[in-house]
Design a protein around this motif. Structure first.
Motif, short mmCIF file in Angstrom:
data_model
loop_
_atom_site.label_atom_id
_atom_site.label_comp_id
_atom_site.label_asym_id
_atom_site.label_seq_id
_atom_site.Cartn_x
_atom_site.Cartn_y
_atom_site.Cartn_z
N TYR A 76 -17.76 -0.66 -29.40
CA TYR A 76 -17.64 -0.50 -30.75
C TYR A 76 -18.20 -1.30 -31.65
N ILE A 77 -18.07 -2.74 -31.29
CA ILE A 77 -18.45 -3.68 -32.00
C ILE A 77 -19.53 -4.73 -31.01
N LYS A 78 -20.31 -5.36 -31.91
CA LYS A 78 -21.32 -6.22 -31.23
C LYS A 78 -20.87 -7.69 -31.76
N VAL A 79 -20.98 -8.43 -30.87
CA VAL A 79 -20.59 -10.02 -31.16
C VAL A 79 -21.89 -11.01 -31.01
N GLU A 80 -21.95 -11.65 -32.02
CA GLU A 80 -22.86 -12.64 -31.94
C GLU A 80 -22.39 -14.00 -32.02
N LYS A 81 -22.80 -14.96 -31.32
CA LYS A 81 -22.47 -16.56 -31.42
C LYS A 81 -23.36 -17.31 -31.51
N GLN A 82 -23.34 -18.17 -32.71
CA GLN A 82 -24.24 -18.84 -33.06
C GLN A 82 -23.68 -20.13 -33.68
N PHE A 83 -24.46 -21.36 -33.89
CA PHE A 83 -24.00 -22.47 -34.41
C PHE A 83 -24.38 -22.42 -35.81
N ILE A 84 -23.70 -23.06 -36.87
CA ILE A 84 -24.10 -23.38 -38.15
C ILE A 84 -23.82 -24.52 -38.33
N ARG A 86 -22.95 -27.94 -36.68
CA ARG A 86 -22.56 -28.41 -35.53
C ARG A 86 -21.36 -27.23 -35.30
N LYS A 87 -21.01 -26.41 -36.06
CA LYS A 87 -19.72 -25.75 -35.88
C LYS A 87 -20.41 -24.22 -35.18
N PRO A 88 -19.44 -23.93 -34.20
CA PRO A 88 -19.78 -22.62 -33.62
C PRO A 88 -19.40 -21.76 -34.61
N ASN A 89 -19.90 -20.46 -34.43
CA ASN A 89 -19.41 -19.28 -35.56
C ASN A 89 -19.75 -17.94 -34.69
N THR A 90 -18.80 -17.16 -34.71
CA THR A 90 -18.91 -15.93 -34.18
C THR A 90 -18.78 -14.72 -35.22
N ARG A 91 -19.64 -13.91 -35.23
CA ARG A 91 -19.61 -12.91 -36.08
C ARG A 91 -20.00 -11.49 -35.61
N TYR A 92 -19.31 -10.29 -36.07
CA TYR A 92 -19.15 -9.13 -35.35
C TYR A 92 -19.83 -8.01 -36.50
N SER A 93 -20.30 -7.09 -35.86
CA SER A 93 -20.92 -5.96 -36.49
C SER A 93 -20.61 -4.77 -35.66
N THR A 94 -20.80 -3.45 -36.29
CA THR A 94 -20.20 -2.33 -35.51
C THR A 94 -21.68 -1.74 -34.89
N THR A 95 -21.37 -1.21 -33.83
CA THR A 95 -22.70 -0.45 -33.25
C THR A 95 -22.62 0.84 -33.69
N LYS A 96 -23.85 1.60 -33.19
CA LYS A 96 -23.93 2.83 -33.67
C LYS A 96 -22.75 3.76 -33.28
N LEU A 97 -22.40 3.53 -31.94
CA LEU A 97 -21.22 4.31 -31.42
C LEU A 97 -20.13 3.94 -32.16
N GLY A 98 -19.81 2.80 -32.45
CA GLY A 98 -18.51 2.31 -33.00
C GLY A 98 -18.51 3.08 -34.55
N ARG A 99 -19.36 3.02 -35.26
CA ARG A 99 -19.44 3.59 -36.62
C ARG A 99 -19.27 5.12 -36.45
N ALA A 100 -19.89 5.81 -35.34
CA ALA A 100 -19.50 7.33 -35.22
C ALA A 100 -18.22 7.57 -34.67
N GLU A 101 -17.67 6.87 -33.69
CA GLU A 101 -16.21 6.98 -33.33
C GLU A 101 -14.99 6.92 -34.37
N PHE A 102 -15.49 5.53 -35.21
CA PHE A 102 -14.65 5.44 -36.36
C PHE A 102 -14.54 6.63 -37.36
N LYS A 103 -15.73 6.94 -37.97
CA LYS A 103 -15.83 7.70 -38.84
C LYS A 103 -15.02 9.33 -38.20
#
Length: 97
Positions: free
Chosen positions: A57-65, A67-84
């Motif tokens: 239902y969500i997608k996870v992206e890990k990156q560095f900003i 020197r700090k690690p950053n984890t961000r989340y977004s919905t997937t197409k399936l997640g948006r449909a199921e939540f609606k």
């Protein structure tokens, strides 16, 4: 068909409902933003995001900003449909007389 057919157990915890609500109105949110908005602990938020990720239902992206690690989340197409569908089912349940 039962009015509660589209109520999704994945969203019945307030933290998961909150995560999805935030992500439905934002392109993405990072871990700290979700933690602050939802008043969740690190461990609590991590377990709920992992459950939503496992359900795809969500997608996870890990990156560095810097020197700090950053984890961000977004919905997937399936997640948006199921939540609606979940929110629509709740609205029908609330409005049923």
């Amino acid at each position: 068909m039962s009015i509660i057919t589209n109520i999704n157990k994945a969203f019945d915890h307030r933290i998961r409902l909150g995560i999805m609500s935030v992500l439905m109105v934002n392109e993405y949110a990072d871990f700290n933003m979700l933690k602050e908005l939802l008043g969740a602990t690190d461990g609590n938020l991590a377990s709920h995001t992992k459950a939503l990720e496992k359900a795809e239902y969500i997608k996870v992206e890990k990156q560095f900003i810097g020197r700090k690690p950053n984890t961000r989340y977004s919905t997937t197409k399936l997640g948006r449909a199921e939540f609606k569908k979940h929110i629509d089912a709740l609205e029908k349940l609330i409005n049923k007389q």
